[in-house]
Design an enzyme around this catalytic site. Structure first.
Site, PDB file in Angstrom:
ATOM      1  N   GLU A   1       0.809  -1.214   0.000  1.00  0.00           N
ATOM      2  CA  GLU A   1       0.000   0.000   0.000  1.00  0.00           C
ATOM      3  C   GLU A   1       0.847   1.270   0.000  1.00  0.00           C
ATOM      4  OE1 GLU A   1      -3.112   0.379  -0.386  1.00  0.00           O
ATOM      5  OE2 GLU A   1      -3.946  -1.622  -0.066  1.00  0.00           O
TER       6      GLU A   1
ATOM      7  N   GLU B   1       7.413 -22.118   7.722  1.00  0.00           N
ATOM      8  CA  GLU B   1       7.742 -21.299   8.895  1.00  0.00           C
ATOM      9  C   GLU B   1       8.689 -22.006   9.860  1.00  0.00           C
ATOM     10  OE1 GLU B   1       4.577 -21.843  12.395  1.00  0.00           O
ATOM     11  OE2 GLU B   1       3.699 -20.932  10.612  1.00  0.00           O
TER      12      GLU B   1
END
Length: 309
Positions: A84, A115
């Protein structure tokens, strides 16, 4: 077997033990009530968030980057905030970077096993050509994600400022980072689903970090996004509106000055506020570190000195 039973984010919420018997309204009411705890958790961490912003602002001013790194929900939230920034603040996509375990495709299709590899966290930062000028912010709701721990460890070896954001107290990621932001949001409405309160808290903090950092490097005049990119029709109109608000001019004048400034909103505003040509406005902005208000203040001060002489 990894023991996560002691993590507050994994405990059962006593208020929702009969979640499967509740009506939709009862579910959303209690979710809404629980979300109030997110705001308080973030408020408690404001001193650490402020310190992070001081580091990230200094890093950006020195040509460094903000790098968010995480797995699963945390990784997606980092990417969401990073992508953004270019349309909002006119920076390149290499200024605020989101890195997720499993690669960009893991944003839409979970790769949970990624992960568990601390070396993968290091490798991913190496692929992004990490330097000591960057600030690395590791996100892990549990506070124990090996991928994030490996990334933070490597970043510290390189001399980077490192920050952890987690939702448990005194977690492994907190110990690995130079600065720990602990957002103690407590047990989730749906046990262990950290995309809820924990994820919301993480997003709130990243909103603060990116926005305040961009203010610090001159991407904002008053409360206006003066480096917004005119990449679509809506943003063209927004740019015109911003010039009109900042200067107090007509839309026709805003369009004319934006055209003269090559579509650069901040440059058009500076040009109009100073009553000068584009070249002079560019120089004034450069000397002011890209900050419109500083450029105008310096010019006013110079004008006063000339009058006195």
């Amino acid at each position: 077997m990894v023991d996560i039973s002691g993590l507050s984010t994994e405990k059962r919420n006593n208020r929702t033990m009969k979640l499967d018997e509740m009506t939709p309204y009862q579910i959303i009411s209690i979710m809404n009530e629980e979300d109030y705890k997110v705001v308080e958790a973030v408020r408690q961490a404001l001193p650490q968030i402020e310190k992070t912003i001081q580091w990230t602002t200094a890093s950006l001013q020195a040509g460094g980057r903000i790098i968010y790194i995480g797995a699963g929900t945390s990784g997606r939230i980092g990417i969401l905030d990073a992508v953004e920034c270019p349309p909002t603040f006119g920076v390149s996509y290499n200024v605020v970077v989101g890195v997720i375990a499993g690669g960009q495709e893991a944003f839409v299709k979970a790769r949970e096993g990624a992960e568990d590899d601390p070396e993968l966290g290091k490798k991913d930062l190496q692929e992004h050509r990490l330097t000591g000028k960057d600030v690395v912010i590791g996100l892990a709701a549990s506070g124990r994600t090996p991928y994030v721990i490996g990334a933070l460890k490597y970043a510290r070896e390189l001399g980077c400022r490192t920050v952890s954001i987690s939702n448990n107290r005194q977690s492994p990621v907190s110990r690995e980072a130079e600065l720990a932001i602990e957002l103690l949001t407590g047990p989730e409405v749906l046990t262990g689903s950290t995309r809820l309160k924990a994820g919301t808290a993480e997003k709130m903090v990243l909103n603060m970090i990116s926005t305040a950092s961009m203010v610090g490097i001159g991407k904002v005049y008053e409360n206006l996004m003066v480096d917004v990119r005119q990449s679509n029709e809506k943003l063209v109109t927004r740019s015109e509106n911003i010039v009109m608000e900042a200067v107090g001019c007509s839309r026709e004048e805003a369009r004319k000055n934006l055209e003269e400034a090559g579509g650069r909103t901040k440059l058009a505003i500076t040009k109009m506020l100073l009553g000068c040509d584009v070249g002079t406005a560019e120089v004034s902005l450069e000397q002011a570190g890209g900050k419109v208000k500083v450029a105008v203040a310096k010019t006013d001060e110079l004008g006063k000195l000339l009058v006195m002489e």
